[in-house]
Design an enzyme around this catalytic site. Structure first.
Site, short mmCIF file in Angstrom:
data_model
loop_
_atom_site.label_atom_id
_atom_site.label_comp_id
_atom_site.label_asym_id
_atom_site.label_seq_id
_atom_site.Cartn_x
_atom_site.Cartn_y
_atom_site.Cartn_z
N ASP A 1 0.83 -1.20 0.00
CA ASP A 1 0.00 0.00 0.00
C ASP A 1 0.87 1.26 0.00
OD1 ASP A 1 -2.65 1.31 0.26
OD2 ASP A 1 -1.84 1.97 2.19
N LYS B 1 1.37 4.43 -2.90
CA LYS B 1 1.34 5.86 -2.58
C LYS B 1 2.60 6.58 -3.04
CE LYS B 1 -1.76 5.16 1.36
NZ LYS B 1 -1.90 5.17 2.83
#
Length: 827
Positions: free
Chosen positions: A688, A692
């Site tokens: 994750d 980003k």
């Protein structure tokens, strides 16, 4: 009465077909007339046929021509309607006489229809005669009802006064003869005159009509001849509107317009008044007031010589729903004299009306808009007229473009207001409306554009918002996903809507909503507080593709699509949404962390269509991470390094992993608090965070893919391969030393552990690092995110953004802020 015989304080009233269309409406007319007479005024009243009767008369005549007996059925319907109305209006003692007189008139009509049927011929002269019966019947009926109510009045057949030529169907008035007739008649008739609208007669007393809508014309002819105080046109709307209320729900009454403005609006489809009405009034400077029979207290619209100088620069929008555009172009036109003359003379000879003309200054082309029914004829006669030029390739093939509409913005004050055209094209462009042709006269009273017919309603609403509601911008919102973030967002919109409308002049209307329970649409708005009940009662089964199709087909102005989901499917529709000129706001990272090719497609689509694609909440929830980065780059700064803790989960874990605490226990605690995914390895894998930092990398201009991100695996192999979550936690227990050793080493050096993503030298890496007290991440606590930008301007002391990087409230607030920011550049 003056010495010249002209009546002072006379008002001429006209009531349309709807106004005389029922018993109740006729009673309202009588009440209005009585009120004016009681104010010591003098009135003359013009009446149209009962609503729909003129069309029935035309239909009967055509049926009779084809020898169809069906015309008798329509005649019986007309007879019954008038008889029933008369009986309801009149006392029993008056009914027999009035019914008998109506029957005599209807018998006369029936005889004419039988004659048409026998001859199987329907000339324009005979059709005029037939069409005139509607006004004769309605006016006589109202006359008898007014007499019963004590109004001193007379029935006046306008054919005795209004004299015309024999251009049947749209006769031209002989004003000298007509004005003299009117003046002489009113000198000797002092009672209130009830006048048949729409009809006149030739000098041989043959019945003529003044064109559809000609009852308005009758009122203006009578009023101008008497030099009356005011002409009142009573309709079923509150005057002239800023736009057609059927197309623009926010349209409102225009208090005052000039003759010129009214003429322009009427020409382009505003049907409240009939354009020739203005001509006699214009010549005598007589004001015309448009009023509503069903709302008589409303002031309506005053049409007079001068416009309201203090009002809006644009007085109204008008449109013609369907036109065809013909384009005549070619190198042979450049510098060639007489081409335009030949073109327009040819069209005029065949009675083809031109709605709009535009010509390039290069003289290379002329395009013009006409009624689509005339398009093929126009092309054929122009092909014949310019046969030689077409044959010699001096002219290109003449093309017809259909399914187009014309929109006109009208206002005398436009001439003195810079930026009107810019505002118009900005509003159209922002909403993806392609302008096919443009026309404006040097007077600047009217600016007209041709647009695709499918975009007419959207264009009208966008322009109306821009010119008349510019102080309050309307946003149409389509929301998918009502989980924690989505439901919180709707709650925030509910709480803040009044403030936004008051302080930012922004009205946010939720028009589309979808979740797992269902989906629904409502142009008038879905309640942001009561949406659960609405979707339960009115929703249909959710289908993402159908939701997107419906949203695009609604073709509303100022639209924003909000994707509050983590769906992998919805981002596949983003490009088509942007290409439909709909802005997108989303916390969903899928689109921006997919392939770089797809990322670029979305950026290019948004730029090409002039719409917004905002995703601030992709990184750092509600923190201004992406906007801060963009602002630095746009202002010319150069990024040297980005360091960031981008996972609230990993931030919490390593902020709380301290001596005396097992790593397993910290992870378990984070899971219990709801910070982690159901399987904490999804967080601890760093994937994750990789998405980003990939998004931030791309914002700096690097064409990176997810596979290019180097992620340090912080979990032992046994933890990664654990088959269940319980087994995973057992491996953390047995592998505790793996984490303890890292922590002890950092502590011995006066450092702490932080899971940091870094972009430097065009490379993005993610690793567990030991940092000392000089590092801005050293004192991080809780589950906060922190992002450090080291740039040419912020080289010695990096620019740091810090705060909660997760949570429904802050993420929804970030989405809400993006939604509001979409509107910032709206004209």
């Amino acid at each position: 009465m003056t010495n010249s015989g002209i009546i002072l304080r006379m008002k001429v009233l006209k009531f349309g077909g709807t106004s005389v269309g029922s018993v109740e409406n006729i009673r309202t007319i009588i009440s209005i007339t009585k009120g004016l007479l009681q104010d010591n005024g003098k009135v003359a009243v013009v009446f149209s046929a009962m609503g729909g009767v003129t069309n029935q008369l035309i239909e009967m005549a055509n049926l009779a021509k084809s020898n169809s007996p069906a015309f008798t059925e329509i005649l019986a319907t007309i007879e019954k309607r008038h008889f029933d109305t008369a009986k309801a209006l009149l006392n029993v003692k008056y009914q027999s006489k009035v019914i008998a007189n109506l029957k005599l008139t209807l018998n006369e009509l029936e005889d004419i229809l039988h004659g048409i049927s026998l001859l199987k011929e329907l000339s324009k002269r005979t059709l005029d005669l037939v069409m005139g019966f509607g006004e004769r019947l309605s006016t006589y009926m109202v006359y008898e009802a007014m007499r019963q109510e004590g109004i001193e009045c007379e029935f006046l057949d306008s054919r005795t006064l209004i004299k015309t030529d024999d251009n049947f169907g749209s006769a031209r008035v002989n004003y000298n003869l007509t004005n003299n007739n009117v003046e002489e008649y009113f000198k000797t008739h002092t009672k209130t005159q009830l006048i048949t609208g729409f009809i006149g007669s030739t000098e041989n007393n043959e019945t003529t009509t003044l064109g559809r809508g000609g009852s308005d014309y009758t009122a203006a002819i009578i009023g101008a001849a008497l030099q009356c105080e005011e002409i009142q046109i009573w309709t079923d709307v509150d005057g002239m509107m800023t736009a057609d209320p059927k197309k623009v729900k926010k349209a409102f009454t225009i208090p005052k317009v000039s003759y010129i403005e009214a003429m322009e609006l009427s020409h382009f489809g505003a049907k409240v008044i009939y354009p020739p009405t203005l001509q006699p009034a214009f010549s005598k400077n007589i004001p015309i007031r448009i009023l509503n029979t069903f709302n008589p207290s409303h002031e309506g619209t005053l049409v007079s010589k001068n416009t309201d100088k203090g009002g809006y620069p644009v007085k109204g929008l008008s449109s013609i729903s369907e036109v065809a555009l013909l384009n005549v172009q070619g190198s042979g036109m450049v510098g060639e004299k007489g081409v335009a003359g030949r073109l327009f003379n040819t069209l005029a000879k065949h009675n083809i009306n031109i709605i709009l003309i535009t010509q390039a200054s290069s003289e290379h082309s002329i395009c013009f808009a006409i009624d689509p029914q005339d398009a093929e004829l126009a092309k054929n006669i122009l092909d014949e007229e310019f046969f030689i030029e077409l044959h010699n390739k001096k002219l290109d093939k003449i093309l017809i473009e259909k399914n187009l509409s014309v929109i006109a913005i009208v206002g005398e004050n436009m001439k003195h207001t810079p930026g009107i055209s810019g505002k118009m094209f900005s509003a159209l462009g922002r909403n993806g409306v392609n302008v096919v042709a443009i026309a404006q006269g040097s007077s600047e009273y009217n600016l007209s554009v041709v647009v695709p017919k499918t975009d007419l309603a959207k264009a009208m609403n966008a322009l109306h918002d821009s010119f008349f509601l510019s102080e309050t911008k309307t946003m149409n919102l389509f929301v998918v996903g009502t989980g924690l973030i989505g439901s919180t967002l709707l709650q925030q919109i509910t709480q803040q809507s009044a403030f936004l409308e008051d302080k930012k002049s922004l009205k946010v209307t939720l028009v589309g909503l979808a979740n797992q329970a269902g989906m629904m649409f409502n142009e008038n708005g879905i309640s942001t507080s009561g949406w659960k009940e609405e979707i339960e009662n009115n929703g249909v089964e959710t289908n993402s593709e159908e939701f997107i199709k419906t949203m695009i087909s609604m073709n509303l102005p100022n639209c924003v699509f909000v994707d509050n989901t983590a769906s992998k499917e919805l981002p596949s529709f983003y490009e088509s949404i942007l290409n439909a000129s709909i802005s997108i706001v989303t916390p969903n990272k899928t689109a921006n962390s997919g392939s770089y090719k797809d990322y670029l497609k979305l950026q290019n689509a948004a730029n090409k269509r002039g719409v917004k694609f905002f995703y601030e909440t992709n990184v750092g929830a509600g923190l201004p991470v992406i906007n801060t980065l963009k602002d630095q780059l746009l202002s010319g700064d150069r990024i040297i390094r980005i360091e960031a803790i981008l996972s609230g989960t990993l931030s919490y874990i390593f902020n709380n992993f301290k001596p005396g605490v097992k790593f397993k226990d910290v992870v378990w605690e984070a899971k219990q608090k709801g910070y982690t995914e159901p399987d904490p390895r999804d967080d601890l894998s760093g994937l994750d965070v990789a998405r980003k930092i990939l998004i931030l990398s791309r914002e700096t201009g690097l064409p990176l893919e997810l596979a290019d991100i180097q992620i340090e695996q912080i979990l032992p192999e046994s933890s990664v391969k654990a088959k269940t979550i319980d087994e995973f936690f057992k491996t953390l227990e047995t592998e505790n030393a793996h984490f303890e050793n890292k922590l002890k080493k950092a502590e011995s050096e006066g450092k702490v552990l932080r899971f940091i993503a870094k972009l430097e030298n065009d490379k993005a890496t993610i690793s567990l690092q030991s940092i000392d007290s000089n590092h801005p991440f050293y004192a991080l606590s809780g589950s906060d995110n922190i992002i450090s930008y080291t740039t040419e301007r912020y080289k010695d002391r990096p620019l740091v953004v810090k705060g909660p990087g997760a949570g429904a409230e802050v993420t929804a607030a970030g989405v809400f802020a993006d939604i509001i920011n979409v509107s910032n550049n709206w004209a």
